[in-house]
Design a protein around this motif. Sequence first.
Motif, PDB file in Angstrom:
ATOM      1  N   LEU A  78       2.862  24.369  -7.063  1.00 16.95           N
ATOM      2  CA  LEU A  78       2.620  24.920  -8.397  1.00 16.95           C
ATOM      3  C   LEU A  78       3.556  24.245  -9.403  1.00 16.95           C
ATOM      4  CD1 LEU A  78       1.134  26.975 -10.154  1.00 16.95           C
ATOM      5  CD2 LEU A  78       2.787  28.717  -9.444  1.00 16.95           C
ATOM      6  N   HIS A  82       2.330  21.796 -12.454  1.00 18.76           N
ATOM      7  CA  HIS A  82       2.825  22.048 -13.809  1.00 18.76           C
ATOM      8  C   HIS A  82       3.445  20.763 -14.377  1.00 18.76           C
ATOM      9  CE1 HIS A  82       5.085  24.184 -17.013  1.00 18.76           C
ATOM     10  NE2 HIS A  82       6.043  23.331 -16.695  1.00 18.76           N
ATOM     11  N   TYR A 141      -5.215  23.438 -20.923  1.00 16.57           N
ATOM     12  CA  TYR A 141      -4.681  24.303 -19.854  1.00 16.57           C
ATOM     13  C   TYR A 141      -4.325  25.698 -20.332  1.00 16.57           C
ATOM     14  CZ  TYR A 141      -4.720  20.599 -16.357  1.00 16.57           C
ATOM     15  OH  TYR A 141      -5.138  19.635 -15.487  1.00 16.57           O
ATOM     16  N   GLU A 142      -4.902  26.118 -21.477  1.00 19.01           N
ATOM     17  CA  GLU A 142      -4.751  27.532 -21.842  1.00 19.01           C
ATOM     18  C   GLU A 142      -5.656  28.342 -20.915  1.00 19.01           C
ATOM     19  OE1 GLU A 142      -4.238  26.162 -26.403  1.00 19.01           O
ATOM     20  OE2 GLU A 142      -5.628  27.818 -26.052  1.00 19.01           O
TER      21      GLU A 142
ATOM     22  N   GLY B 679       5.534  32.020  -9.369  1.00 16.00           N
ATOM     23  CA  GLY B 679       5.831  30.959 -10.348  1.00 16.00           C
ATOM     24  C   GLY B 679       5.154  31.129 -11.699  1.00 16.00           C
ATOM     25  N   TYR B 680       4.482  32.255 -11.901  1.00 16.95           N
ATOM     26  CA  TYR B 680       3.685  32.417 -13.128  1.00 16.95           C
ATOM     27  C   TYR B 680       4.484  32.168 -14.402  1.00 16.95           C
ATOM     28  CZ  TYR B 680       1.442  34.811 -17.035  1.00 16.95           C
ATOM     29  OH  TYR B 680       0.944  35.126 -18.270  1.00 16.95           O
ATOM     30  N   GLN B 682       7.155  30.642 -15.031  1.00 17.33           N
ATOM     31  CA  GLN B 682       7.714  29.310 -15.215  1.00 17.33           C
ATOM     32  C   GLN B 682       6.648  28.218 -15.330  1.00 17.33           C
ATOM     33  OE1 GLN B 682      10.662  28.844 -12.175  1.00 17.33           O
ATOM     34  NE2 GLN B 682      11.599  27.056 -13.157  1.00 17.33           N
ATOM     35  N   TYR B 683       5.582  28.347 -14.528  1.00 19.05           N
ATOM     36  CA  TYR B 683       4.675  27.205 -14.407  1.00 19.05           C
ATOM     37  C   TYR B 683       3.264  27.424 -14.956  1.00 19.05           C
ATOM     38  CZ  TYR B 683       8.438  25.754 -11.316  1.00 19.05           C
ATOM     39  OH  TYR B 683       9.665  25.426 -10.811  1.00 19.05           O
ATOM     40  N   ILE B 684       2.884  28.662 -15.206  1.00 15.75           N
ATOM     41  CA  ILE B 684       1.535  28.896 -15.721  1.00 15.75           C
ATOM     42  C   ILE B 684       1.577  29.408 -17.162  1.00 15.75           C
ATOM     43  CG2 ILE B 684      -0.574  30.270 -15.430  1.00 15.75           C
ATOM     44  CD1 ILE B 684      -0.132  30.156 -12.406  1.00 15.75           C
ATOM     45  N   ARG B 685       2.392  30.417 -17.394  1.00 14.02           N
ATOM     46  CA  ARG B 685       2.445  31.026 -18.725  1.00 14.02           C
ATOM     47  C   ARG B 685       2.787  30.053 -19.861  1.00 14.02           C
ATOM     48  NH1 ARG B 685       4.468  37.064 -19.639  1.00 14.02           N
ATOM     49  NH2 ARG B 685       4.312  37.161 -21.904  1.00 14.02           N
ATOM     50  N   PRO B 686       3.653  29.042 -19.607  1.00 10.47           N
ATOM     51  CA  PRO B 686       3.913  28.101 -20.702  1.00 10.47           C
ATOM     52  C   PRO B 686       2.642  27.449 -21.232  1.00 10.47           C
ATOM     53  CG  PRO B 686       5.490  27.758 -18.942  1.00 10.47           C
ATOM     54  CD  PRO B 686       4.473  28.749 -18.429  1.00 10.47           C
ATOM     55  N   PHE B 687       1.610  27.354 -20.408  1.00 15.89           N
ATOM     56  CA  PHE B 687       0.331  26.810 -20.891  1.00 15.89           C
ATOM     57  C   PHE B 687      -0.579  27.904 -21.463  1.00 15.89           C
ATOM     58  CE2 PHE B 687       0.986  23.766 -17.139  1.00 15.89           C
ATOM     59  CZ  PHE B 687       1.611  22.814 -17.928  1.00 15.89           C
ATOM     60  N   THR B 688      -0.634  29.030 -20.755  1.00 15.57           N
ATOM     61  CA  THR B 688      -1.688  29.995 -21.049  1.00 15.57           C
ATOM     62  C   THR B 688      -1.301  31.033 -22.097  1.00 15.57           C
ATOM     63  OG1 THR B 688      -0.981  31.435 -19.230  1.00 15.57           O
ATOM     64  CG2 THR B 688      -2.644  29.789 -18.718  1.00 15.57           C
ATOM     65  N   ASN B 689      -0.018  31.377 -22.172  1.00 16.50           N
ATOM     66  CA  ASN B 689       0.393  32.409 -23.130  1.00 16.50           C
ATOM     67  C   ASN B 689       1.837  32.191 -23.542  1.00 16.50           C
ATOM     68  OD1 ASN B 689       0.644  34.706 -24.676  1.00 16.50           O
ATOM     69  ND2 ASN B 689       0.811  36.099 -22.920  1.00 16.50           N
ATOM     70  N   ALA B 700       5.826  21.931 -23.396  1.00 17.50           N
ATOM     71  CA  ALA B 700       4.647  21.776 -22.562  1.00 17.50           C
ATOM     72  C   ALA B 700       3.369  21.681 -23.375  1.00 17.50           C
ATOM     73  CB  ALA B 700       4.543  22.938 -21.595  1.00 17.50           C
ATOM     74  N   ARG B 701       3.389  22.212 -24.585  1.00 15.65           N
ATOM     75  CA  ARG B 701       2.150  22.220 -25.336  1.00 15.65           C
ATOM     76  C   ARG B 701       2.078  21.051 -26.303  1.00 15.65           C
ATOM     77  NH1 ARG B 701       0.057  27.257 -27.784  1.00 15.65           N
ATOM     78  NH2 ARG B 701      -1.841  26.265 -27.047  1.00 15.65           N
ATOM     79  N   LEU B 702       3.109  20.227 -26.303  1.00 15.54           N
ATOM     80  CA  LEU B 702       3.097  19.102 -27.249  1.00 15.54           C
ATOM     81  C   LEU B 702       1.939  18.150 -26.944  1.00 15.54           C
ATOM     82  CD1 LEU B 702       6.893  18.259 -27.513  1.00 15.54           C
ATOM     83  CD2 LEU B 702       5.461  19.524 -29.130  1.00 15.54           C
TER      84      LEU B 702
END
Lengths: 702, 702
Positions: A78, A82, A141-142, B679-680, B682-689, B700-702
């Motif tokens: 994961l 990322h 990746y939203e 890991g949500y 740290q590794y998923i939320r920065p993209f999704t919310n 990460a969103r740049l």
Amino acid sequence: MSALRFPNLPPSEPQGSDLLAQERSKTTFSTHELSTFLYGELYLERQERLLTLIENEPAFDKSNRYFRGRAERFAAALRKDHAIVRLAMKHQWTLEECIQAESLIDEPGPFGLHRGMFLPALASQSTDEQLEKFLKPAQRYEIIGCYAQTELGHGSNVQGIETTATYIPETDQFEIHTPYLTASKWWIGGLGKAANHAVVMARLITAGKDYGPHAFIVPIRSMEDHTLLPGVMAGDIGPKFGYNTTDNGCMWFDHYRIPRISLLAKFSSIKPGSGEYIKPPNDKLSYGTMVLVRASLIAAARQGMGKAVTIATRYSAIRRQFVDNDSPKKLGGEVVETPVLDYSTQQYRLFPIIAAVYACFFTSKEMMRLYHLNIKNMASGDFSMLADVHASSSGLKSLTTTMAAGSIEVCRRACGGHGFSAFSGLPLMLQDYVPNVTWEGDNYMITQQTGRYLFKSFRELVAKRASGKFQASLISNPTLAYMNTYLENPSLKCPATTPAQFHNPELQLAAFGHRAASLVAQIVHALDVEKRTWNSMLVDIYNASVAHCQLIMVQNFILGIRGEMPQPEGMAVPPLTGVAKEALTDLSDLFALHTIHEKPGEFLTSGYLEAKHVSMLGAAVMELMEKKVRPNAVGFVDAFAFPDYLLNSAIGAFDGRVYERYTEMATREPLNRTEVVDGYEQYIRPFTNPKGLKGHTMQARL
Amino acid sequence: MSALRFPNLPPSEPQGSDLLAQERSKTTFSTHELSTFLYGELYLERQERLLTLIENEPAFDKSNRYFRGRAERFAAALRKDHAIVRLAMKHQWTLEECIQAESLIDEPGPFGLHRGMFLPALASQSTDEQLEKFLKPAQRYEIIGCYAQTELGHGSNVQGIETTATYIPETDQFEIHTPYLTASKWWIGGLGKAANHAVVMARLITAGKDYGPHAFIVPIRSMEDHTLLPGVMAGDIGPKFGYNTTDNGCMWFDHYRIPRISLLAKFSSIKPGSGEYIKPPNDKLSYGTMVLVRASLIAAARQGMGKAVTIATRYSAIRRQFVDNDSPKKLGGEVVETPVLDYSTQQYRLFPIIAAVYACFFTSKEMMRLYHLNIKNMASGDFSMLADVHASSSGLKSLTTTMAAGSIEVCRRACGGHGFSAFSGLPLMLQDYVPNVTWEGDNYMITQQTGRYLFKSFRELVAKRASGKFQASLISNPTLAYMNTYLENPSLKCPATTPAQFHNPELQLAAFGHRAASLVAQIVHALDVEKRTWNSMLVDIYNASVAHCQLIMVQNFILGIRGEMPQPEGMAVPPLTGVAKEALTDLSDLFALHTIHEKPGEFLTSGYLEAKHVSMLGAAVMELMEKKVRPNAVGFVDAFAFPDYLLNSAIGAFDGRVYERYTEMATREPLNRTEVVDGYEQYIRPFTNPKGLKGHTMQARL
């Protein structure tokens, strides 16, 4: 910190690095030239550039990969996925760069299917509104998605899936529901833990009628906090043979409502209110995508076999065992053991795999060219190539992935005991590779698609020839061409009288063509004249598909070396010349002749070969391997240009320091962190030294 | 507690339990009668008794087996091995009971090699003094041992090992030393963590001369606290493809001194002081043990294939896919999908494996009988059987373990996607089985032993026949018998004119005998007349060994069913009769005919078969499978009498509740303990919310 420390001793002579240096000095061609022919300069340069970046990113470090348990491995994957997204965004990687970077990192992860299946599904089946609403955030990746087609009770037969999506006119919604346990979505990569959306295949039911499986985009986890949405239950399906770094998941819907826009509606849709179903147009276009996926699996077969045989070949040049009394090796006057690569059985195991990698190279390239050409043709309404390309891609997917899975295991076993160690890199490679034989159509089942096309072609050809209006010169399709040659002379005999004559490519093509056409003729006779059932012929159909596809591979190999294969637009490479061309011709011969020699049955029963030819072939194969392939073996695998980082193998690295790397890796085994094992007091000491135990009953010693 | 909860829904109709019940109602024979024929009442009763005991012991619980990482798995295996010893002591288990219990628990552990190799090595090579001093405490598990032969640089070639044991007259000791990194002991089961002693194979050097490998018993860990003794370094070699519950270890000695009594001296010894070496007598006796080990590997092949094909056959009777349009299945008037076991490709994959299990049954039994007879003969000075038995056991070890490893993988793939899940039981089964193809002699290498014997026999027979004093009636040995038949008429032709005629066992034996003898004749000609090198013939030698051993298996199968096989002393079983005999005859036919049909090349080149026969064989095989084997398929595997506890498979249990067991197992996956993955944040939320994140840069969103 390890309790295990190895002494600072060298391996006994000769050293692996010296042995590989010797091997390389014998190579007749320039490995860089051959690598460039295979991949092009651009790819090799990109590999160098990406490698530098990747090797400096801690999330991509492979040194602990073989030691982790499932949960740790998933956590690391994961983090890795990322980091790939982050890097791709930062460096604005192209699709090619993303694919190449992932191929170097070489670990399936939780976001793999987002890019591999979810985005393409959205892109190809969405309306403009849906592209805006779903695809764009997914590209950022939203939305993180998965592709939920397979169910617990249904895999290959998509028409049999049981999940329902019932249109509710009152609310203009669909109700997604799991009516049976067997309808649970299963095996869905990325669903277990990572995805917040899924493309769900469900039976569209509207106005009381079942229109079969359709694709819906469905939110499954909260965008706020990633918890499951009410009405959805999902989780990970548990440990697997391989792919344990991916969260293959399961999912169940309890009368879960989604808005009408969730039906991916590029091709078919629902009229709001009435719920009237609007039919899709001709669906032939979707076959194009299937060809692409299958062509990419041929390339993956080449990659999988190539990595395994690189490791096994290098290791076999270093590993020595027994003395070959007929030609003993010497080192400083002393007889030393013979490298296992000099034994003819080891050559028979490994060299045909090297040849097969090159064979797959030419065929995957050609399939990719045909895919693009066919897509272009179809766009202008010309569907004439589709059937042939689709049939070949099905059969070739089956053939090459079966070959690759078998070959990786052959390589693993050819490394003896050390091939069983995770540090060889081969076990995980095999475990992560083998799903290829199952997914995108079970390798037995999909050969029926090839068979159907072959039989149809054969019947049409026979009818045309009987019509009196037939002209052989009008045949434009290679399948009809070899069938026609067979029909011209079904009792063609092999003219070879010496082993050397089998090196003639025209003879090889005649042998493969005659055998394939003869199998097709027999099956058509059984179906049409003897009225045998389709089911009773499935084994023969499988064999006919293999024969057809082996012919294609032999053909592409021969034409590819000659520089006579059509080049993909804008990607032409200069043809091979000189020593490199000679060396690849040896492999092309080996691929064709070994394929016959290993299983000569159908070549004999087709009438083309006689018994005496099989022993000639055997002699030709053994001599080719010993005299021509052996000196170039290490060069051939070096030319694949797989960096050590990719192989991650103690025994297959470029520098040949097998035993040093291997022992170093063992010191990192977590069990070696302590000198005395954790269970000692409880499970060993009661037997070995019970006196020292306090309060322990002596029961164990009774 | 799992966050994943499945709904209380049934699978869609028909239910697996009903399907298996239907299958069982079609079985023509009594499965209990067949089980009894295979194992005997005693064995089956013992299985019931042991199973009750074992299933009630928490240390033997298998429900978490597929979820554990390496360290946890090893800890559980150590606990399990401890419990086995405790139970064996408590219940005073016989050797047979120990073996049967371990086979039910079915997990290699740290004490496995103590019983399997260490005790037998001590028992067979010790003097009386050594038996007292080492064997007795080892039988009480005070001494826990391992067998340290293989080195990092040397496996099969024992003569090449590099560890030295130098006699020091001054102190009457041996100095054990590891001179090179390649001399590190490696792969030694039980050495990594558990053992406190090792039988070490080291080159005996005395009075300046190297006498080659000898066995020494060497203390390696303290009897006080299990720490490594000074001069010894040892640890675990790390993760492997399978066998991760065993601590395969590595070891290195630094001028480590042991007393003279450590040399296991039943056969050879050292005179104290002078260091004079006393030679061993004739070493032919050791071949006897090799035969035993190889015979037991044939039985293990049967067990491995049997378990896998039980799972695959039961599952294939339940799993349905597509509709066979030529003969659609109906349920309550509705057309339902066809069970995959009805497809001829699935039958072609699985049924020959069922037949092979029964074939291995008869051959392993016969090899065991020959082993005991040979040992008895040798004890009275009669070595006449040894060469034949040793040659057959080498070739059969190679053939049957290669078959079994391949078959387990075929079964795994035949279960489609679910065969990839650990819960099918098949991945771990394969991973723990495959070392069999490598250890006790690599499967390519050891066929040379079979070859040497076959060529010697052939040459002697040819010479005898030429001597004028030859009488065919004097041939007592089956190998010479088939070779002589060939020499009587090397151009024998198959007389069959219909598929049905291939059911004749004499015809089958003639086909296999003619093919094997013809291969041997060709190789002898190549070696003796064409003067080809041994190395250049290794592939042919391998093929000749396979042909010889397939003949043995076909022969034993036929004789075994007829009740014409000699019975082991005191273990006679009544011969098969009636329907069970008929059913096994179908399998015997299938074993022979499928073996030819799948690879007819050598049968064709030997001249026995012609092309037309191959299509007759195909028809015979397909009809046999559809008409005779299919109705009995589930019965055949039920007769193996493998309890669910042993199989530990969600999809292959006796009751057919595939989907219920499977989903239940998934709820126990550790990743499912939490709903939101670790890991949500740290590794998923920065993209999704990302808005919800505190102090996180938006990079990460740049």
